[in-house]
Motif scaffolding. Structure first.
Motif, PDB file in Angstrom:
ATOM      1  N   ILE A  53      25.152 -11.711  -1.087  1.00  0.00           N
ATOM      2  CA  ILE A  53      23.990 -11.078  -1.707  1.00  0.00           C
ATOM      3  C   ILE A  53      23.557  -9.906  -0.829  1.00  0.00           C
ATOM      4  O   ILE A  53      23.377 -10.057   0.377  1.00  0.00           O
ATOM      5  CB  ILE A  53      22.825 -12.073  -1.848  1.00  0.00           C
ATOM      6  N   ARG A  54      23.387  -8.753  -1.483  1.00  0.00           N
ATOM      7  CA  ARG A  54      22.891  -7.570  -0.784  1.00  0.00           C
ATOM      8  C   ARG A  54      21.456  -7.321  -1.221  1.00  0.00           C
ATOM      9  O   ARG A  54      21.073  -7.634  -2.353  1.00  0.00           O
ATOM     10  CB  ARG A  54      23.757  -6.363  -1.109  1.00  0.00           C
ATOM     11  N   ARG A  77      15.137  -9.897  -8.101  1.00  0.00           N
ATOM     12  CA  ARG A  77      15.960  -8.998  -7.301  1.00  0.00           C
ATOM     13  C   ARG A  77      15.816  -9.438  -5.834  1.00  0.00           C
ATOM     14  O   ARG A  77      14.726  -9.786  -5.385  1.00  0.00           O
ATOM     15  CB  ARG A  77      15.466  -7.563  -7.465  1.00  0.00           C
ATOM     16  N   ASP A  89      20.195  -6.607  -4.970  1.00  0.00           N
ATOM     17  CA  ASP A  89      20.990  -7.224  -6.033  1.00  0.00           C
ATOM     18  C   ASP A  89      20.068  -7.878  -7.055  1.00  0.00           C
ATOM     19  O   ASP A  89      19.104  -8.563  -6.698  1.00  0.00           O
ATOM     20  CB  ASP A  89      21.938  -8.294  -5.481  1.00  0.00           C
TER      21      ASP A  89
END
Length: 182
Positions: A34-35, A24, A38
């Motif tokens: 990408i946050r 993650r 995620d």
């Protein structure tokens, strides 16, 4: 090393009997979409210093992708879809591997007995890494010629190394030809 991921706690037995763990994002990478938080792909380990699989920099592993063995994924590389990176492969720079056939790793090869890794890039081209050298299939033989004058081995061994580099170029060209379908 600036690690941008953590293990989620989800694990499963991967191919070849290797236990892999889902990752993650611990921070956002906006340029890659990408946050923070995620969920990504699967790696063998998050330990970055003991020779296990390694993901670093702005590299992204997601989907059903697998990274295991002593493989390294770094730089801006993306490994996704059903791609698998294993063994001593190094995937870096702007590499983009969506399928298992988007890279090859061969080794030990040549005068230094290293692994050669050919990877597809985001623009559909390629990067070839042979040990510490990085270039393309088109520049490989020029580099071999430049380095050959420094080889210290009998003629038979040097001929073997030269044959290996020529075979690498031919296999790489055949592999890259398949990338035209993407």
């Amino acid at each position: 090393m600036d690690k941008k991921f953590e293990l989620t706690g989800e694990s499963r037995m991967g191919r070849l009997g290797v236990m892999v763990h889902q990752i993650r994002a611990t921070e956002g990478i906006p340029a890659r979409g990408i946050r923070k938080g995620d969920v990504g792909g699967w790696v063998e380990s998050e330990i970055l210093s003991n020779g296990n699989a390694r993901v670093s920099g702005d590299a992204r592993v997601f989907g059903n992708a697998w990274v295991f063995g002593n493989a390294w994924v770094s730089g801006n590389a993306w490994v996704f879809g059903n791609a698998e990176v294993s063994g001593n492969a190094w995937v870096s720079g702007d590499a983009e591997l969506e399928h298992a056939w988007h890279y090859i790793a061969i080794g030990p090869i040549g005068s230094e007995g290293v692994t050669a890794t050919l990877t597809r890039t985001k623009d559909g081209k390629h990067i070839l890494g042979v040990g510490c050298w990085t270039g393309t299939l088109g520049t490989l033989m020029k580099e071999v010629k430049r380095r050959r004058r420094h080889w210290i081995a009998d003629e038979e061994t040097q001929d073997l190394w030269l044959a290996q580099y020529k075979a690498l170029k031919a296999l790489g060209a055949a592999t890259a030809a398949r990338w035209g379908d993407v």
